[in-house]
Design an enzyme around this catalytic site. Structure first.
Site, short mmCIF file in Angstrom:
data_model
loop_
_atom_site.label_atom_id
_atom_site.label_comp_id
_atom_site.label_asym_id
_atom_site.label_seq_id
_atom_site.Cartn_x
_atom_site.Cartn_y
_atom_site.Cartn_z
N CYS A 137 42.60 41.68 44.20
CA CYS A 137 42.26 40.59 43.36
C CYS A 137 43.45 40.17 43.19
CB CYS A 137 41.13 40.57 42.46
SG CYS A 137 40.67 39.50 41.53
N HIS A 179 33.03 38.13 46.92
CA HIS A 179 34.23 38.05 45.85
C HIS A 179 34.27 36.95 44.99
CE1 HIS A 179 38.22 40.07 44.58
NE2 HIS A 179 38.15 38.71 44.15
N GLU A 180 34.59 35.76 45.91
CA GLU A 180 34.61 34.66 44.74
C GLU A 180 33.57 34.03 44.27
OE1 GLU A 180 37.60 33.60 44.49
OE2 GLU A 180 38.50 35.19 46.17
N HIS A 183 33.41 35.91 40.90
CA HIS A 183 34.33 35.45 40.00
C HIS A 183 33.68 34.50 39.02
CE1 HIS A 183 38.21 37.26 39.97
NE2 HIS A 183 38.43 36.89 41.50
#
Length: 225
Positions: A137, A179-180, A183
């Site tokens: 990351c 993953h994004e 976030h």
């Protein structure tokens, strides 16, 4: 047994108002340099970002997306969420055009991903298959760890022009989207990682950069996903 992602702690909502977000974006767009990528420990990474509901006019939104794209390329990375440059807004950019080792590419199902920006993304598993690989990351500089994620996901999001979009993603593309999106909900990949697999970049490159995670599992002592 059906796999379920490791549960995440609830993140508090961003305390910033729409006006605060507009002012922050204008401040970032007003500097003559790419914005820094904030690192773990910054509270914006642990807050639930505000859903996009027109806080920015169309021109400002497109300018912000272009700055995020350039920042992602400069890092370099394959995805960048707005909180990573300090903006608590549900916006992320994704693109993967890296030329990687063919064996690793095949094992990770890593196919090129054309650039796109997504607002208010939501994903759901498409099937019960999972995949486990080392993941890094831009906001946790210098480290990687094994994360088990859904191998295939159905992704729904809003395009910058306001239209709704749906995508069926698999392999590495699905991993980037998960993953994004995480976030934007105040989660980092470490929240889902096998912590015994954590490696600094130098050790990862020297020991664990194989296509799969079998050797790392055997020597570091973490379970298969």
């Amino acid at each position: 047994m059906e796999f379920r992602l490791r549960p995440l702690s609830s993140a508090p909502p961003t305390p910033l108002t729409a006006q605060d977000i507009r002012e922050l974006v204008e401040q970032i767009l007003g500097i003559d340099a790419l914005p820094p990528i904030v690192q773990a420990g910054h509270p914006v990474l642990r807050q639930h970002a505000a859903p996009y509901d027109g806080q920015l006019d169309d021109s400002t939104l497109l300018r912000l997306i272009e700055v995020m794209r350039r920042t992602m390329h400069d890092a370099p990375g394959v995805g960048l969420a707005a909180p990573q440059i300090g903006i608590p807004l549900q916006l992320a950019v994704l693109e993967d055009q890296f030329d990687v080792d063919p064996a690793a590419s095949a094992a990770r199902e890593r196919a090129p991903l054309d650039f796109f920006a997504m607002l208010n993304p939501v994903y759901a598993p498409a099937g019960s298959e999972t995949a486990s690989f080392y993941e890094g990351c831009l906001s946790i500089r210098g480290y990687q760890a094994v994360v088990t994620r859904h191998r295939k996901v159905a992704l729904d999001y809003v395009r910058p022009d306001g239209s709704s979009a749906h995508a069926e993603l698999s392999g590495w593309q699905a991993r980037i989207a998960q993953h994004e999106t995480d976030h934007l909900h105040g989660a980092l990949y470490l929240d889902r990682a096998e912590t015994r697999s954590l490696a600094c970049n130098e050790e990862y490159s020297a020991r664990w950069a194989q296509p799969g995670t079998g050797q790392a599992r055997a020597e570091l002592g973490f379970p298969a996903g």
